[in-house]
Scaffold this active site. Structure first.
Site, PDB file in Angstrom:
ATOM      1  N   VAL A 185      -7.642   0.906  10.996  1.00 29.00           N
ATOM      2  CA  VAL A 185      -6.964   0.298   9.842  1.00 29.00           C
ATOM      3  C   VAL A 185      -5.599   0.948   9.608  1.00 29.00           C
ATOM      4  CG1 VAL A 185      -9.090  -0.423   8.669  1.00 29.00           C
ATOM      5  CG2 VAL A 185      -8.166   1.858   8.225  1.00 29.00           C
TER       6      VAL A 185
ATOM      7  N   LYS B  48     -10.426  -9.078   5.154  1.00 32.91           N
ATOM      8  CA  LYS B  48      -9.588  -9.387   6.333  1.00 32.91           C
ATOM      9  C   LYS B  48     -10.219  -8.695   7.544  1.00 32.91           C
ATOM     10  CE  LYS B  48      -4.678  -8.857   7.736  1.00 32.91           C
ATOM     11  NZ  LYS B  48      -4.288  -7.549   8.285  1.00 32.91           N
TER      12      LYS B  48
ATOM     13  N   GLY C 240      -7.999  -6.193  11.458  1.00 35.82           N
ATOM     14  CA  GLY C 240      -8.810  -6.203  10.233  1.00 35.82           C
ATOM     15  C   GLY C 240      -8.569  -4.911   9.489  1.00 35.82           C
ATOM     16  N   ASP C 241      -7.738  -4.957   8.455  1.00 39.37           N
ATOM     17  CA  ASP C 241      -7.333  -3.707   7.809  1.00 39.37           C
ATOM     18  C   ASP C 241      -7.205  -3.835   6.294  1.00 39.37           C
ATOM     19  OD1 ASP C 241      -5.100  -5.296   7.777  1.00 39.37           O
ATOM     20  OD2 ASP C 241      -3.772  -3.897   8.799  1.00 39.37           O
TER      21      ASP C 241
ATOM     22  N   GLU D  55       0.826  -1.218   0.000  1.00 39.44           N
ATOM     23  CA  GLU D  55       0.000   0.000   0.000  1.00 39.44           C
ATOM     24  C   GLU D  55       0.856   1.262   0.000  1.00 39.44           C
ATOM     25  OE1 GLU D  55      -3.597  -1.784   2.763  1.00 39.44           O
ATOM     26  OE2 GLU D  55      -1.747  -1.159   3.723  1.00 39.44           O
TER      27      GLU D  55
ATOM     28  N   ALA E 214       4.187  -8.728  16.352  1.00 39.75           N
ATOM     29  CA  ALA E 214       5.092  -7.570  16.371  1.00 39.75           C
ATOM     30  C   ALA E 214       4.476  -6.323  17.010  1.00 39.75           C
ATOM     31  CB  ALA E 214       5.536  -7.262  14.938  1.00 39.75           C
TER      32      ALA E 214
END
Ligand code: NAD
Length: 370
Positions: free
Chosen positions: A299, A237, A232-233, A61, A144
């Site tokens: 997100v 998803k 969820g991003d 992205e 992470a």
């Protein structure tokens, strides 16, 4: 010869060293303050949903934003199975440029800062939306992002108890090891999601799976809970049950982007949501009632990276971190790019290194350069 403007460059180690030098707690506080200030300037920004390139295994992205004085973008990926290639799920770098000339002031790794700015934004939202005094957080997904989330919630909300669950027990063990010496914090390994939710007024979901997962079901969530949902991003998803969202007060970063990528992609376009800046500006309350279920459907928005980059630039200048690089060509006579190239070539040749490059250039271009 006049001095050529140079771009400050911080690689991943430079950023980590700078954060450690400043202190993670201070860095998180300063970042949260930058993120908050920029959300409060919301109308001044030219905003756009990020440009995403999807593949079966992940997404890459680009996230641009500008306030008219500075322009920033971040490159970021999300590849949930990268661990198999010994790489993180999320990796990022970004650029901060001045709008008046377009010159890039800063080029830096943003992998660590993505985790920090996400944690700072999560904590800012939770501070405005959770029930006051909430001190126990369930943390589902211990990868992470996890330690940074915990530390931001400790620092900014006073969270003392974390009940951690991950399908990979090794991830939870690492989280507990990494946070074992943090004063005033207990991290308990939960045996299941239901176990993690016991007594938690705050829930953070930070799982990574490119699927419509239901990490939290409606029936699992009691009154008054705040959910910080950040895994969820992407289209396709998600982490939360649609029925849970329907009865919650849902806050998002930038509605046009979240409609595509967030948990609310599961709901009709008319489902009401509130943008975070309105809550931070106290235009709207974070919750209407102590019994409300609230959701921060996060997100990650370009404005948070802009805030992170401007914080990083200021901190790097103050601490002389990183180095200066000639990222873009700036000929002494600006329009004489060709002449500049020949000079650069000469310089290399004088340094005794250019023969190969020169030959390759001649062969590749199919022409001789004088
Ligand atoms: P990661 O791959 O390092 O960690 C994800 C963890 O989730 C893994 O330990 C995995 O075992 C665990 N997991 C997967 N499915 C699970 C399930 N059903 N139940 C419990 N645990 C499960 O990834 P990360 O860098 O920590 O990122 C976590 C998520 O957050 C990713 O989806 C990422 O895209 C997203 N993210 C969002 C933002 C934001 O701004 N909203 C920022 C960064 C990352």
């Amino acid at each position: 010869m006049k001095a050529v403007p140079m771009t400050r460059f911080l690689d991943a180690t430079d950023v980590a060293m700078l954060v450690r030098r400043i202190g993670l707690g201070t860095a998180l506080q300063q970042l949260a303050s930058c993120v908050r200030q920029d959300f409060l300037r919301w109308p001044r920004f030219e905003k756009a949903a990020r440009v995403a390139s999807h593949s079966p295994v992940g997404v890459i992205e680009l996230m641009p934003v500008t306030d008219g004085a500075q322009y920033a973008f971040k490159y970021v990926n999300g590849h949930p199975h990268n661990a198999m290639a010994a790489m993180p799920t999320v990796m990022a770098f970004g650029v901060l440029a001045e709008v008046c000339t377009g010159f890039p002031l800063l080029l830096a790794d943003l992998t660590l800062l993505t985790a920090l700015r996400t944690a700072a934004t999560s904590a800012l939202a939770a501070r405005a939306m959770a029930v006051p005094g909430a001190d126990t957080m369930a943390l589902i997904g211990n990868g992470a992002q996890a330690e940074f989330q915990v530390l931001a919630f400790l620092q900014m909300l006073g969270v003392r108890h974390v009940r951690a669950f991950d399908v990979d027990g090794g991830a939870t063990a690492r989280l507990r090891r990494n946070l074992a010496h943090v004063p005033g914090l207990t991290v308990t390994a939960a045996t299941s999601i239901d176990d993690a939710l016991q007594g938690a007024q705050l829930i953070t979901t930070a799982t990574a799976d490119k699927t419509r997962a239901t990490v939290l079901r409606d029936g699992q969530i009691g009154a008054g809970v705040h959910i910080n949902a950040l895994g969820g991003d992407c289209p396709g998803k998600t982490e939360l049950d649609a029925a849970l969202l329907r009865r919650a007060r849902v806050v998002v970063e930038y509605e046009p982007q979240t409609r595509i990528e967030g948990e609310i992609q599961q709901l009709p376009p008319a489902f009401p949501v509130i943008e975070l800046w309105r809550i931070l500006a106290q235009e709207q309350p974070g919750r209407l009632d102590a019994a409300d279920v609230t959701v921060f459907d996060s997100v990650g928005f370009a404005l948070e990276d802009y805030a992170a980059l401007r914080w990083l630039h200021a901190a790097a200048c103050e601490h002389h971190a990183g180095r200066h690089v000639e990222l873009v060509a700036i000929p002494e006579a600006p329009a004489d790019l060709y002449g500049w190239m020949l000079q650069a070539e000469q310089g290399e040749a004088e340094g005794g290194q250019a023969q190969g490059l020169l030959a390759a250039g001649k062969a590749g271009l199919g022409m001789a350069v004088a």
